[in-house]
Design a protein around this motif. Structure first.
Motif, mmCIF file in Angstrom:
data_model
loop_
_atom_site.group_PDB
_atom_site.id
_atom_site.type_symbol
_atom_site.label_atom_id
_atom_site.label_comp_id
_atom_site.label_asym_id
_atom_site.label_seq_id
_atom_site.Cartn_x
_atom_site.Cartn_y
_atom_site.Cartn_z
ATOM 1 N N GLN A 21 53.908 42.857 41.829
ATOM 2 C CA GLN A 21 54.959 43.703 41.256
ATOM 3 C C GLN A 21 55.305 43.262 39.835
ATOM 4 O OE1 GLN A 21 55.506 46.344 43.113
ATOM 5 N NE2 GLN A 21 54.202 45.349 44.632
ATOM 6 N N LEU A 22 55.290 41.957 39.602
ATOM 7 C CA LEU A 22 55.551 41.435 38.256
ATOM 8 C C LEU A 22 54.370 41.694 37.328
ATOM 9 C CD1 LEU A 22 57.009 37.962 39.313
ATOM 10 C CD2 LEU A 22 58.301 40.006 38.652
ATOM 11 N N TYR A 23 53.177 41.544 37.855
ATOM 12 C CA TYR A 23 51.940 41.720 37.088
ATOM 13 C C TYR A 23 51.829 43.134 36.508
ATOM 14 C CZ TYR A 23 46.855 41.668 36.265
ATOM 15 O OH TYR A 23 45.609 41.732 35.698
ATOM 16 N N VAL A 85 42.913 45.758 34.276
ATOM 17 C CA VAL A 85 43.537 45.949 32.963
ATOM 18 C C VAL A 85 43.851 47.428 32.709
ATOM 19 C CG1 VAL A 85 42.544 43.898 31.903
ATOM 20 C CG2 VAL A 85 41.270 46.043 31.845
ATOM 21 N N GLU A 86 43.429 48.300 33.629
ATOM 22 C CA GLU A 86 43.733 49.731 33.516
ATOM 23 C C GLU A 86 44.275 50.231 34.845
ATOM 24 O OE1 GLU A 86 40.765 52.213 31.769
ATOM 25 O OE2 GLU A 86 39.995 50.582 30.537
ATOM 26 N N SER A 87 45.110 51.256 34.777
ATOM 27 C CA SER A 87 45.793 51.750 35.971
ATOM 28 C C SER A 87 44.829 52.289 37.024
ATOM 29 C CB SER A 87 46.799 52.838 35.590
ATOM 30 O OG SER A 87 47.816 52.291 34.775
ATOM 31 N N TRP A 88 43.744 52.944 36.609
ATOM 32 C CA TRP A 88 42.825 53.517 37.588
ATOM 33 C C TRP A 88 42.155 52.437 38.424
ATOM 34 C CZ3 TRP A 88 37.635 52.490 37.819
ATOM 35 C CH2 TRP A 88 37.035 51.923 36.681
ATOM 36 N N VAL A 89 41.989 51.240 37.855
ATOM 37 C CA VAL A 89 41.384 50.130 38.611
ATOM 38 C C VAL A 89 42.356 49.668 39.704
ATOM 39 C CG1 VAL A 89 40.421 47.800 38.459
ATOM 40 C CG2 VAL A 89 40.054 49.427 36.600
ATOM 41 N N TYR A 90 43.641 49.692 39.405
ATOM 42 C CA TYR A 90 44.646 49.354 40.409
ATOM 43 C C TYR A 90 44.528 50.286 41.610
ATOM 44 C CZ TYR A 90 49.141 49.129 42.770
ATOM 45 O OH TYR A 90 50.117 49.023 43.730
ATOM 46 N N PHE A 91 44.431 51.585 41.340
ATOM 47 C CA PHE A 91 44.363 52.549 42.445
ATOM 48 C C PHE A 91 43.030 52.460 43.192
ATOM 49 C CE2 PHE A 91 47.730 54.295 39.765
ATOM 50 C CZ PHE A 91 48.730 54.414 40.712
ATOM 51 N N LEU A 92 41.970 52.125 42.495
ATOM 52 C CA LEU A 92 40.684 51.874 43.153
ATOM 53 C C LEU A 92 40.818 50.682 44.104
ATOM 54 C CD1 LEU A 92 37.562 52.263 43.394
ATOM 55 C CD2 LEU A 92 37.371 50.603 41.534
ATOM 56 N N ALA A 93 41.453 49.609 43.627
ATOM 57 C CA ALA A 93 41.639 48.418 44.468
ATOM 58 C C ALA A 93 42.500 48.742 45.684
ATOM 59 C CB ALA A 93 42.274 47.301 43.646
ATOM 60 N N SER A 144 55.835 30.316 41.912
ATOM 61 C CA SER A 144 55.821 29.103 41.083
ATOM 62 C C SER A 144 54.533 28.997 40.270
ATOM 63 C CB SER A 144 55.950 27.861 41.973
ATOM 64 O OG SER A 144 57.161 27.884 42.678
ATOM 65 N N ILE A 145 53.422 29.411 40.861
ATOM 66 C CA ILE A 145 52.130 29.315 40.173
ATOM 67 C C ILE A 145 51.974 30.391 39.096
ATOM 68 C CG2 ILE A 145 49.640 29.645 40.504
ATOM 69 C CD1 ILE A 145 49.880 28.151 43.083
ATOM 70 N N TYR A 146 52.469 31.586 39.361
ATOM 71 C CA TYR A 146 52.251 32.719 38.455
ATOM 72 C C TYR A 146 52.697 32.440 37.016
ATOM 73 C CZ TYR A 146 52.393 37.457 36.595
ATOM 74 O OH TYR A 146 52.219 38.571 35.815
ATOM 75 N N PRO A 147 53.919 31.942 36.764
ATOM 76 C CA PRO A 147 54.315 31.679 35.361
ATOM 77 C C PRO A 147 53.455 30.616 34.683
ATOM 78 C CG PRO A 147 56.238 31.561 36.813
ATOM 79 C CD PRO A 147 55.035 31.668 37.683
ATOM 80 N N LEU A 148 52.947 29.666 35.470
ATOM 81 C CA LEU A 148 52.135 28.598 34.900
ATOM 82 C C LEU A 148 50.761 29.081 34.454
ATOM 83 C CD1 LEU A 148 52.940 25.787 37.510
ATOM 84 C CD2 LEU A 148 53.988 26.133 35.263
ATOM 85 N N THR A 149 50.286 30.180 35.046
ATOM 86 C CA THR A 149 48.932 30.671 34.741
ATOM 87 C C THR A 149 48.932 31.850 33.775
ATOM 88 O OG1 THR A 149 48.967 32.112 36.692
ATOM 89 C CG2 THR A 149 48.054 29.905 36.979
ATOM 90 N N SER A 154 46.236 35.485 33.876
ATOM 91 C CA SER A 154 47.355 35.997 34.678
ATOM 92 C C SER A 154 46.931 36.468 36.066
ATOM 93 C CB SER A 154 48.055 37.138 33.936
ATOM 94 O OG SER A 154 47.155 38.184 33.666
ATOM 95 N N GLY A 155 45.635 36.697 36.271
ATOM 96 C CA GLY A 155 45.154 37.131 37.585
ATOM 97 C C GLY A 155 44.788 35.995 38.519
ATOM 98 N N PHE A 156 45.066 34.752 38.120
ATOM 99 C CA PHE A 156 44.681 33.594 38.931
ATOM 100 C C PHE A 156 45.280 33.640 40.328
ATOM 101 C CE2 PHE A 156 45.565 29.311 40.514
ATOM 102 C CZ PHE A 156 44.273 28.820 40.588
#
Length: 196
Positions: A21-23, A85-93, A144-149, A154-156
């Motif tokens: 949701q943050l991503y 990195v694009e919205s259509w990839v999100y919906f594909l996933a 906790s991990i997300y801000p560090l990466t 950012s996709g780590f």
């Protein structure tokens, strides 16, 4: 073993879903409220497709294969999400994730089939406690991990989620192999007893 599989799956899935949701709100996607609503609708559709998948595929695949299908569906989606990195990839996933909700109810069914009826209430209560704690720990761990990466990848978190969820398949395969070995040995004992 089945409880450990459920814990690992929840650990990998829940925290990454909350980080997602943050991503979506930051670059490169930078979604506004309308796109966030579309994304939420795609997530909700996953529950319906998982339900239909269980109804349609249970008799064809069985518990173990259906659970593994759900794990692969979830992990593949998370791996794709890491590079979105694009919205259509999100919906594909999200489309690939159509069976991601299958493992938990199927694992619960497998657990209930392997328990004595008198143990079911105690084990079910313990399972709920363990899953609730795992849910909280997953949120703490991934947020906790997300801000560090963010600075280097950012996709780590999504790749980490994928790896943890894939590990949950190991106890499931172990249980499946153990049940097959037990059934073979019981058949062997049956035939040897009758041969004597």
């Amino acid at each position: 073993m089945l409880m450990s599989a459920m814990m690992l799956f929840i650990l990998g899935m829940v925290g990454a879903e909350n980080v997602l949701q943050l991503y979506l709100l930051k670059p490169p996607l930078s979604w506004d409220s309308i796109w966030a609503g579309y994304g939420r609708a795609a997530t909700s559709a996953m529950y319906l497709s998982s339900f239909i998948g269980v109804l349609g595929l249970f008799k064809v695949l069985g518990d173990t294969a259906l659970t593994l299908l759900g794990i692969v569906s979830n992990c593949t989606e998370m791996a794709i999400m890491a590079f979105t990195v694009e919205s259509w990839v999100y919906f594909l996933a999200r489309g690939i994730m159509m069976f991601a909700c299958v493992p938990m109810p199927t694992l619960r069914a497998m657990l209930s089939k392997n328990l004595h009826p008198q143990q079911y209430g105690r084990v079910s209560g313990l399972l709920q406690l363990v899953l609730a704690v795992t849910d909280v720990l997953s949120n703490v761990f991934f947020t906790s991990i997300y801000p560090l990466t963010l600075g280097w990848f950012s996709g780590f978190c999504f790749l980490l989620s994928c790896a943890i969820s894939y590990i949950s398949a190991v106890p499931i395969m172990y249980v499946n192999l153990s049940l097959k070995d037990n059934s073979k040995s019981s058949f062997g004992g049956f035939f040897s007893d009758h041969a004597e």
